[in-house]
Design a protein around this motif. Structure first.
Motif, PDB file in Angstrom:
ATOM      1  N   ILE A   1      48.043  66.770  61.252  1.00  0.00           N
ATOM      2  CA  ILE A   1      48.683  65.485  61.566  1.00  0.00           C
ATOM      3  C   ILE A   1      49.851  65.629  62.535  1.00  0.00           C
ATOM      4  CG2 ILE A   1      47.989  64.459  59.358  1.00  0.00           C
ATOM      5  CD1 ILE A   1      50.843  64.904  58.346  1.00  0.00           C
ATOM      6  N   ALA A   2      50.154  66.847  62.968  1.00  0.00           N
ATOM      7  CA  ALA A   2      51.286  67.053  63.882  1.00  0.00           C
ATOM      8  C   ALA A   2      50.883  68.043  64.972  1.00  0.00           C
ATOM      9  CB  ALA A   2      52.511  67.555  63.116  1.00  0.00           C
TER      10      ALA A   2
ATOM     11  N   LEU B   1      49.003  58.314  64.550  1.00  0.00           N
ATOM     12  CA  LEU B   1      49.381  59.677  64.903  1.00  0.00           C
ATOM     13  C   LEU B   1      49.543  59.809  66.416  1.00  0.00           C
ATOM     14  CD1 LEU B   1      46.915  61.622  62.566  1.00  0.00           C
ATOM     15  CD2 LEU B   1      49.339  61.120  62.149  1.00  0.00           C
TER      16      LEU B   1
ATOM     17  N   ARG C   1      56.731  64.442  60.585  1.00  0.00           N
ATOM     18  CA  ARG C   1      55.359  64.338  60.112  1.00  0.00           C
ATOM     19  C   ARG C   1      55.111  65.083  58.800  1.00  0.00           C
ATOM     20  NH1 ARG C   1      52.956  60.042  62.136  1.00  0.00           N
ATOM     21  NH2 ARG C   1      52.965  59.963  64.404  1.00  0.00           N
TER      22      ARG C   1
ATOM     23  N   ALA D   1      57.221  62.499  55.748  1.00  0.00           N
ATOM     24  CA  ALA D   1      56.074  61.745  55.257  1.00  0.00           C
ATOM     25  C   ALA D   1      55.738  62.087  53.820  1.00  0.00           C
ATOM     26  CB  ALA D   1      54.844  62.025  56.147  1.00  0.00           C
TER      27      ALA D   1
END
Length: 266
Positions: free
Chosen positions: A147-148, A183, A261, A265
């Motif tokens: 996700i990053a 994203l 992220r 999160a």
């Protein structure tokens, strides 16, 4: 402070062999917290790459440094870089000249990301690619745990300045996922870089829209004492480790991105 001109023993990393998708690969692991996969540039996990990995680790992450090519920990030399590049270009794991195809190595790296997420927990995994592996960070988003993503001077394909080295259906799937999950991908290059040109960033921008967040640094921001005179390696040999330098600001932006992220999160 470590001398970056001599070999790095990587003594503060634990060497582990990960057996995934029928392949075994040595990976160096260090730190605690959410996982971040740091992929080396040509020629290897150099002292400069290891320095960047330590910065990520010290910011509160577990770093996974997979062996992809070259001699782990070796100080970079021109001869070593050319030798490693030649081997990587003919390896079945990499598609150095394919504009619309992902390198097979990304499949194993996605499996590593899934395993790292299982080990470290948290909302997901970060993936940072550089130069020869720069494009890989985006391809890894086909793994749901990633996700990053960060692309530093993505340089493939070597023969097409506007190529993205990723299959069309894959980049379409990645854009759909980015929009559904809100994203983004960070991307860095020097303005005059001959290996990662403006046309490549324009292609990614066309494919991903505002999910692609480019950063173009002036050539004057590159370390003039680096052995490679073409301004290229934003996070390693061309980084100037001094407050106020654009390359150090780029490093800090990446660390904030990972924090947002992978920690906030959670």
């Amino acid at each position: 402070m470590r001398d970056l001109s001599i070999d790095d023993p990587l003594e503060d990393f634990t060497p582990r062999d990960f057996h995934l998708l029928g392949k075994s690969r040595r990976t160096y692991v260090s730190g605690s917290g959410p996982a971040v996969i740091v992929m080396a540039e040509i020629p290897c996990i150099s002292p400069h790459v290891a320095r960047f990995a330590r910065w990520v680790r010290d910011a509160g992450f577990t770093v996974y440094l997979p062996h992809l090519f070259g001699r782990d920990g070796a100080a970079p030399t021109k001869a070593g870089a050319l030798w490693t590049l030649g081997g990587a270009c003919i390896s079945a794991e990499f598609r150095a000249f394919a504009a619309n195809a992902s390198s097979p190595a990304t499949q194993w790296l996605r499996a590593l990301a899934a395993e790292a997420h299982s080990e470290c927990g948290g909302p997901g995994v970060g993936a940072i690619g550089m130069c020869f592996t720069g494009n890989f960070a985006l391809s890894m988003m086909l793994e749901k745990s990633v996700i990053a993503p960060v692309m530093a001077q993505p340089s493939l394909p070597l023969n097409n300045a506007a190529g993205m080295a990723i299959a069309e259906d894959e980049i379409a799937a990645i854009r759909t996922r980015m929009e559904a999950e809100d994203l983004t991908v960070l991307a860095y290059r020097f303005e005059g870089d001959r290996l990662c040109r403006a046309a490549r960033f324009a292609a990614f921008q066309d494919a991903l829209g505002d999910r692609f967040q480019p950063r173009v640094l002036p050539d004057t921001a590159a370390n003039p004492d680096a052995p490679l005179k073409n301004p290229h390696s934003v996070l390693t040999i061309h980084l100037i480790d001094e407050a106020g330098q654009p390359t150090l600001d780029a490093r800090d932006e990446i660390l904030r991105f990972l924090e947002m992220r992978l920690h906030a999160a959670g």
